[in-house]
Scaffold this motif. Structure first.
Motif, mmCIF file in Angstrom:
data_model
loop_
_atom_site.group_PDB
_atom_site.id
_atom_site.type_symbol
_atom_site.label_atom_id
_atom_site.label_comp_id
_atom_site.label_asym_id
_atom_site.label_seq_id
_atom_site.Cartn_x
_atom_site.Cartn_y
_atom_site.Cartn_z
ATOM 1 N N TYR A 11 0.828 -1.191 0.000
ATOM 2 C CA TYR A 11 0.000 0.000 0.000
ATOM 3 C C TYR A 11 0.869 1.251 0.000
ATOM 4 O O TYR A 11 1.788 1.351 0.813
ATOM 5 N N PRO A 12 0.692 2.201 -0.938
ATOM 6 C CA PRO A 12 -0.442 2.336 -1.846
ATOM 7 C C PRO A 12 -0.201 1.829 -3.265
ATOM 8 O O PRO A 12 -0.837 2.304 -4.213
ATOM 9 N N ALA A 13 0.742 0.899 -3.461
ATOM 10 C CA ALA A 13 0.958 0.310 -4.779
ATOM 11 C C ALA A 13 0.165 -0.987 -4.890
ATOM 12 O O ALA A 13 -0.020 -1.704 -3.901
ATOM 13 N N SER A 14 -0.295 -1.296 -6.093
ATOM 14 C CA SER A 14 -1.038 -2.533 -6.300
ATOM 15 C C SER A 14 -0.716 -3.103 -7.670
ATOM 16 O O SER A 14 -0.212 -2.397 -8.554
ATOM 17 N N VAL A 15 -0.994 -4.394 -7.836
ATOM 18 C CA VAL A 15 -0.775 -5.093 -9.105
ATOM 19 C C VAL A 15 -1.980 -5.997 -9.352
ATOM 20 O O VAL A 15 -2.829 -6.192 -8.482
ATOM 21 N N TRP A 16 -2.039 -6.568 -10.546
ATOM 22 C CA TRP A 16 -3.073 -7.570 -10.804
ATOM 23 C C TRP A 16 -2.778 -8.808 -9.957
ATOM 24 O O TRP A 16 -1.633 -9.258 -9.870
ATOM 25 N N ALA A 17 -3.809 -9.351 -9.331
ATOM 26 C CA ALA A 17 -3.572 -10.436 -8.377
ATOM 27 C C ALA A 17 -4.823 -11.276 -8.181
ATOM 28 O O ALA A 17 -5.952 -10.842 -8.466
ATOM 29 N N LEU A 18 -4.594 -12.468 -7.667
ATOM 30 C CA LEU A 18 -5.662 -13.391 -7.257
ATOM 31 C C LEU A 18 -5.274 -13.952 -5.900
ATOM 32 O O LEU A 18 -4.148 -14.416 -5.712
ATOM 33 N N ARG A 19 -6.197 -13.883 -4.930
ATOM 34 C CA ARG A 19 -5.927 -14.410 -3.599
ATOM 35 C C ARG A 19 -7.088 -15.288 -3.149
ATOM 36 O O ARG A 19 -8.257 -14.948 -3.314
ATOM 37 N N VAL A 20 -6.762 -16.452 -2.581
ATOM 38 C CA VAL A 20 -7.761 -17.398 -2.069
ATOM 39 C C VAL A 20 -7.477 -17.606 -0.592
ATOM 40 O O VAL A 20 -6.336 -17.881 -0.202
ATOM 41 N N ARG A 21 -8.516 -17.482 0.225
ATOM 42 C CA ARG A 21 -8.365 -17.663 1.667
ATOM 43 C C ARG A 21 -9.483 -18.588 2.166
ATOM 44 O O ARG A 21 -10.644 -18.396 1.807
ATOM 45 N N GLY A 22 -9.128 -19.572 2.959
ATOM 46 C CA GLY A 22 -10.137 -20.504 3.441
ATOM 47 C C GLY A 22 -9.886 -20.953 4.866
ATOM 48 O O GLY A 22 -8.784 -20.815 5.402
ATOM 49 N N ARG A 23 -10.950 -21.484 5.476
ATOM 50 C CA ARG A 23 -10.886 -22.049 6.821
ATOM 51 C C ARG A 23 -11.465 -23.472 6.755
ATOM 52 O O ARG A 23 -12.578 -23.701 7.189
ATOM 53 N N PRO A 24 -10.696 -24.392 6.207
ATOM 54 C CA PRO A 24 -11.259 -25.726 5.953
ATOM 55 C C PRO A 24 -11.426 -26.576 7.199
ATOM 56 O O PRO A 24 -12.222 -27.521 7.177
ATOM 57 N N TRP A 25 -10.684 -26.308 8.272
ATOM 58 C CA TRP A 25 -10.715 -27.202 9.436
ATOM 59 C C TRP A 25 -11.529 -26.629 10.578
ATOM 60 O O TRP A 25 -12.412 -27.278 11.095
#
Length: 493
Positions: free
Chosen positions: A235-249
């Motif tokens: 911050y405050p720079a950004s790029v193209w991105a993909l993020r996955v977040r999970g709570r499987p347990w």
């Protein structure tokens, strides 16, 4: 939380209050940093949000009804029955200002001076629940704009490692700079969240909500060592991105991973002055961060006081080649040979971070004593800072007459990579210019900060602040520096 959009939303909306400060990314290894003029700063809205427990899905069937904005001077704009809220949107506008000045005189002979400077930013944060607008359940968009002004005072006495004002840099010196614009979809009763768009890597990874109790860039946003690579968007720079977040347990454990398309010069004004250059023409590779976190909440047997904690372990690996800090393409010291520095692929950074409330407060249920600490390690062949260790503590709710007042104390140790030290020794012996704007051998640096935050009315906070620099810029030839100043934050709407 992190399936909990409202928690992420609240932290995003209040992000400038928790904002982290920018600091200049290191110059390309083996070169001078004379052309570097920007920095990185980040309130870490998403990482901070990831630190909250996952609520039950039923609490988010109507996200707009659960959106909450912090107290402001003009609360009518985000009123729970107002036009914006009925259309699933909250819009926040705030200002943060930081003034710091050196109490001590600088080292003579290098053109340094004793002085003070002001730096700040105004920010507009917009969060929209698209279930209200288009019946897209679980989908929200996040957009952040800022404008920045001023400069940081630590450079006056020769330091380029830890900005005394975290809000400095990276804003492009324009009225409106696009920070982030992305969408996030929550699935499987909020156990999985997928975000994509223009995003900041270090707002999602190696970040947290306690860091910006402090003003110095050693701590605020994230420990400075975590952003040692000029390719890590912060911050405050950004790029193209993909993020996955999970709570499987379980609800108090999350795992997140992402791909961030690294761009050349993300902190330079040529391509990213306004943040609206979205064509990706400067993409040079990918960064793959992974983080696992545990957010336990310990309680007294009576259940009256809760003791939340946040523990995280992560690593980020780069695919692009970076210049080594010591060897040339033939395996000899480039400072001696005159050849270009060797290029090294697969640089990495890893971090272990924690914060834990160890004492509650009956004066303020959200207060108490919280300890924080952590270690950051970077690839030693390409890093300027190959490691950082930090410790800190905050104490909120210790005074019945002022239950929101907070005291903060933190200390950071940064070690300069051995390759950088060996290169600088050779250059010094030859009477040549050193990289990283150094005027002497860089070895290690310590920064300490003490502050006190209190409220002035419902929407204004004021924070007197003292900072101490041992070995500014990591150089033993520079005098230690003491700085004093303040941070103010105003929530306008």
């Amino acid at each position: 939380m992190w399936g909990g959009l409202s928690a992420a939303v609240f932290l995003l909306l209040g992000h400038s209050a928790f904002a982290e400060t920018p600091s200049d990314p290191p110059a390309p290894e083996g070169r001078t940093a004379s052309d570097q003029t920007t920095g990185e700063t980040d309130p870490a809205p998403l990482s901070a949000g990831a630190a909250e427990l996952l609520p039950k899905a039923s609490a988010y069937e109507d996200l707009a009804g659960n959106l909450s904005a912090p107290p402001s001077l003009f609360p009518f704009l985000n009123d729970s029955h107002g036009w914006l809220r009925r259309h699933g949107t909250i819009m926040q506008f705030d200002n943060m200002n930081e003034m710091m000045g050196a109490v001590t005189a600088p080292t003579p002979g290098h053109g340094y001076k004793q002085g003070a400077s002001n730096a700040g930013q105004y920010a507009v944060n917009i969060v929209t629940d698209w279930n209200r607008l288009a019946h897209l359940q679980g989908f929200a968009t996040h957009v952040v704009f800022i404008g920045r002004y001023g400069t940081t005072a630590n450079r006056m006495f020769g330091d380029w490692l830890a900005h005394s004002q975290e809000t400095y840099g990276g804003g492009g010196n324009v009225v409106v700079h696009l920070v982030m614009a992305y969408g996030e979809q929550h699935l499987f009763q909020n156990r999985l969240a997928i975000a994509a768009g223009r995003m900041s890597q270090l707002s999602d990874f190696a970040s947290g909500s306690v860091f910006c109790t402090f003003v110095n860039n050693s701590f605020c946003g994230r420990p400075k060592g975590a952003s040692d690579s000029a390719y890590y968007s912060s911050y405050p720079a950004s790029v193209w991105a993909l993020r996955v977040r999970g709570r499987p347990w379980r609800r108090d454990v999350y795992v997140e991973a992402g791909v961030y398309f690294a761009e050349e010069g993300i902190y330079a004004t040529a391509q990213h002055r306004t943040g609206f250059r979205l064509n990706g023409a400067n993409i040079v590779g990918q960064i793959f961060p992974v983080e696992i976190g545990w957010q336990p909440t310990f309680r007294r047997p009576s259940g009256e006081l809760a003791y939340p904690g946040h523990y995280k372990l992560g690593v980020a690996v780069e695919t692009m080649a970076r210049s080594e800090n010591f060897l040339d393409t033939l395996g000899n010291p480039y400072a001696d040979s005159g050849y270009s520095a060797a290029r090294h692929s697969g640089s990495w950074s890893t971090w272990l971070m924690m914060d834990q409330r160890i004492k509650g407060s009956r004066i303020n249920p959200q207060g108490g004593v919280t300890l924080m600490g952590g270690v950051v390690l970077n690839e030693p062949r390409t890093a300027l800072r190959d490691r950082q260790i930090y410790l800190g503590a905050t104490w909120k709710g210790f005074w019945a007459a002022r239950p929101s007042d907070t005291i903060g104390l933190a200390v950071s140790y940064v070690h300069i990579a051995k390759g950088v030290q060996r290169t600088e020794r050779i250059l010094l012996a030859a009477g040549k210019t050193l990289p990283y704007r150094a005027t002497g051998l860089q070895t290690h640096q310590e920064v300490a900060e003490l502050n006190y935050t209190f409220a002035l009315g419902r929407a204004v906070t004021f924070e007197p602040d003292i900072q101490y620099y041992h070995n500014p810029n990591g150089q033993v030839n520079l005098r230690d520096a003491v700085m004093m100043g303040f941070k103010s934050h105003i929530e306008i709407f």
